[in-house]
Design a protein around this motif. Structure first.
Motif, short mmCIF file in Angstrom:
data_model
loop_
_atom_site.label_atom_id
_atom_site.label_comp_id
_atom_site.label_asym_id
_atom_site.label_seq_id
_atom_site.Cartn_x
_atom_site.Cartn_y
_atom_site.Cartn_z
N LYS A 131 11.37 15.85 8.37
CA LYS A 131 11.24 17.05 9.22
C LYS A 131 10.51 16.73 10.51
CE LYS A 131 11.08 20.55 5.51
NZ LYS A 131 10.20 21.56 4.86
N PHE A 132 9.41 15.99 10.38
CA PHE A 132 8.64 15.57 11.56
C PHE A 132 9.51 14.73 12.47
CE2 PHE A 132 6.35 12.00 13.49
CZ PHE A 132 5.49 12.68 14.35
N GLY A 133 10.20 13.74 11.91
CA GLY A 133 11.04 12.86 12.70
C GLY A 133 12.16 13.61 13.40
N PHE A 134 12.74 14.59 12.71
CA PHE A 134 13.82 15.39 13.30
C PHE A 134 13.31 16.14 14.53
CE2 PHE A 134 16.32 19.42 13.34
CZ PHE A 134 17.54 18.86 13.67
N SER A 171 16.75 5.58 13.63
CA SER A 171 16.78 5.86 12.19
C SER A 171 15.34 5.86 11.68
CB SER A 171 17.60 4.76 11.50
OG SER A 171 17.37 4.76 10.11
N LEU A 172 15.02 6.78 10.79
CA LEU A 172 13.67 6.84 10.22
C LEU A 172 13.72 6.43 8.75
CD1 LEU A 172 10.68 7.43 10.54
CD2 LEU A 172 11.17 9.86 10.15
N ASP A 173 12.99 5.37 8.43
CA ASP A 173 12.95 4.80 7.09
C ASP A 173 11.82 5.44 6.31
OD1 ASP A 173 12.82 3.20 4.85
OD2 ASP A 173 12.78 1.29 5.93
N THR A 174 12.16 6.44 5.50
CA THR A 174 11.16 7.17 4.71
C THR A 174 11.81 7.77 3.49
OG1 THR A 174 9.48 8.93 4.75
CG2 THR A 174 11.51 9.34 5.99
N PHE A 175 11.01 7.98 2.44
CA PHE A 175 11.53 8.70 1.27
C PHE A 175 10.89 10.07 1.12
CE2 PHE A 175 8.61 5.27 -0.20
CZ PHE A 175 7.52 6.03 -0.63
N TYR A 176 10.24 10.55 2.19
CA TYR A 176 9.59 11.86 2.19
C TYR A 176 10.36 12.87 3.03
CZ TYR A 176 5.24 9.81 0.31
OH TYR A 176 4.29 9.19 -0.46
N ALA A 177 10.61 14.05 2.47
CA ALA A 177 11.27 15.11 3.21
C ALA A 177 10.42 15.58 4.39
CB ALA A 177 11.58 16.29 2.27
N GLU A 178 9.10 15.66 4.21
CA GLU A 178 8.23 16.12 5.29
C GLU A 178 8.24 15.16 6.47
OE1 GLU A 178 6.57 18.97 5.91
OE2 GLU A 178 7.62 19.73 4.13
N GLU A 200 0.84 -1.19 0.00
CA GLU A 200 0.00 0.00 0.00
C GLU A 200 0.88 1.24 0.00
OE1 GLU A 200 -3.30 2.23 2.88
OE2 GLU A 200 -2.16 0.50 3.63
N PHE A 201 0.56 2.19 -0.88
CA PHE A 201 1.33 3.43 -0.97
C PHE A 201 0.74 4.46 -0.01
CE2 PHE A 201 1.94 7.69 -2.81
CZ PHE A 201 3.32 7.72 -2.88
N LEU A 202 1.59 5.03 0.85
CA LEU A 202 1.15 6.03 1.81
C LEU A 202 1.73 7.40 1.47
CD1 LEU A 202 1.61 4.28 5.29
CD2 LEU A 202 -0.41 4.28 3.82
N SER A 203 0.98 8.43 1.79
CA SER A 203 1.50 9.80 1.70
C SER A 203 2.34 10.09 2.93
CB SER A 203 0.34 10.79 1.64
OG SER A 203 -0.38 10.76 2.88
N SER A 204 3.07 11.20 2.89
CA SER A 204 3.84 11.62 4.05
C SER A 204 2.93 11.87 5.24
CB SER A 204 4.65 12.88 3.73
OG SER A 204 5.31 13.36 4.87
N LYS A 205 1.80 12.47 4.99
CA LYS A 205 0.84 12.75 6.07
C LYS A 205 0.41 11.46 6.75
CE LYS A 205 -3.54 15.14 6.98
NZ LYS A 205 -4.66 15.90 6.36
N GLU A 206 0.17 10.42 5.96
CA GLU A 206 -0.23 9.12 6.52
C GLU A 206 0.92 8.48 7.29
OE1 GLU A 206 -3.56 7.44 3.39
OE2 GLU A 206 -1.51 7.73 2.65
N GLU A 207 2.14 8.63 6.79
CA GLU A 207 3.29 8.11 7.53
C GLU A 207 3.40 8.78 8.90
OE1 GLU A 207 6.68 6.69 4.30
OE2 GLU A 207 6.94 8.58 5.37
N ILE A 208 3.29 10.10 8.91
CA ILE A 208 3.42 10.86 10.15
C ILE A 208 2.33 10.45 11.14
CG2 ILE A 208 3.20 13.18 11.14
CD1 ILE A 208 4.62 14.18 8.54
N SER A 209 1.12 10.26 10.64
CA SER A 209 0.02 9.82 11.50
C SER A 209 0.32 8.44 12.08
CB SER A 209 -1.28 9.79 10.70
OG SER A 209 -2.33 9.25 11.47
N ARG A 210 0.88 7.57 11.29
CA ARG A 210 1.19 6.20 11.73
C ARG A 210 2.30 6.21 12.79
NH1 ARG A 210 1.72 1.62 7.21
NH2 ARG A 210 -0.56 1.83 7.31
N ILE A 211 3.28 7.09 12.63
CA ILE A 211 4.38 7.18 13.61
C ILE A 211 3.87 7.73 14.94
CG2 ILE A 211 6.58 8.29 14.15
CD1 ILE A 211 7.01 8.41 11.05
#
Length: 288
Positions: free
Chosen positions: A120-123, A110-117, A82-93
């Motif tokens: 930023k959230f993880g940082f 370490s945060l496994d993501t290909f989204y810059a946003e 399933e493909f998730l948006s950055s917003k969905e990733e952030i919500s899941r985290i």
């Protein structure tokens, strides 16, 4: 005879260090990165840890078993995931990163993501490094954000688009191809101001079984000796499919391959089975 893109392994005395939020991590001994998937659909552990309490319990186990780094993955990148948006990733985290940091302040995340946003959230939540499978190809802002954070960046070799990431390509020389890619991407990252780069040759992504075995045999020639190497072969199909086994039944074979890449200079192992990998690292250190 080596091709021009192959660089002989440097002597065993060659060491690396990475700066994780002001904490200098020496890679003179190999480190273990334990995988924490928050996904319902990952290929071998989907749904096991996609609840904050379960994820915290598993993070504790990874650390107790010997992981120095916890790699949090909010999105599965298995074929047909399933493909998730950055917003969905952030919500899941959610608050998991800050929770782990609160419970286990010495842990590295370490945060496994290909989204810059998502980075930023993880940082802001306290991550220590970026694990981008896309090599900056799926989000044009990724390299800039990596530079802005000052975090170590894990650069993986992969096909150039999300849609083609698992398309099998037969390369004339996979080692030559990976080194060309690393040369181009590391130059770009350095020019952007990213100071700490870790190289991941991308096992399991768009490569034939034959090419991946060649990669195992030629790990010592990957990356020019300039950057530390991360190897992620845990539960990968190029190991279990030819054997007619499941991803959960190849621990012995995987540890043999782990030992082989450690002997060729790999500095980080990204794994599901931390205790077993820790024993392999200890075995390697005893042999040195």
């Amino acid at each position: 005879m080596l091709s021009n893109a192959q660089t002989p392994r440097l002597p065993d005395s060659q060491t690396f260090s990475i700066n994780c939020n002001g904490k200098l991590i020496e890679l003179d001994t190999p480190k273990i990165m334990g995988i924490l998937n928050l996904t319902p659909d990952s290929f071998s552990d989907g749904g096991k840890f996609n609840d904050e309490k379960l994820a915290l319990v598993h993070a504790e186990k990874l650390l107790k078993d010997g992981a120095e780094i916890i790699d949090i993955g909010p999105q599965s990148t298995r074929p047909n995931a399933e493909f998730l948006s950055s917003k969905e990733e952030i919500s899941r985290i959610g608050k998991l990163i800050s929770q782990i940091k609160k419970e286990f302040p010495e842990s590295l995340i370490s945060l496994d993501t290909f989204y810059a946003e998502t980075v930023k959230f993880g940082f802001d939540e306290g991550i220590d490094m970026i694990n981008d499978i896309s090599g900056g190809q799926y989000d044009e802002k990724m390299f800039d954000v990596a530079a802005e954070t000052g975090l170590p960046y894990i650069l993986m070799h992969i096909n150039p688009s999300y849609e083609t990431m698992h398309d099998k390509i037969r390369f004339e020389d996979i080692t030559l191809e990976i080194n060309r890619y690393f040369s181009e991407k590391t130059n770009e990252l350095l020019q952007k101001g990213v100071k700490d780069i870790i190289l991941d040759p991308g096992f399991g992504f768009g490569k034939t079984v034959e090419d991946q075995m060649k990669m195992i045999n030629e790990v010592e020639y990957l990356g020019f000796g300039k950057f530390p190497l991360l190897i992620g072969i845990s539960r990968k199909s190029f190991i279990y499919k030819p054997l007619g086994k499941s991803p959960l039944d190849i621990n012995e074979e995987t540890q043999k391959l782990h030992l082989k890449v450690l002997e060729q200079g790999a500095k980080i192992l990204r794994v599901h089975d931390v205790a077993e990998a820790k024993e392999t690292v200890n075995q390697f250190l005893r042999k040195k």
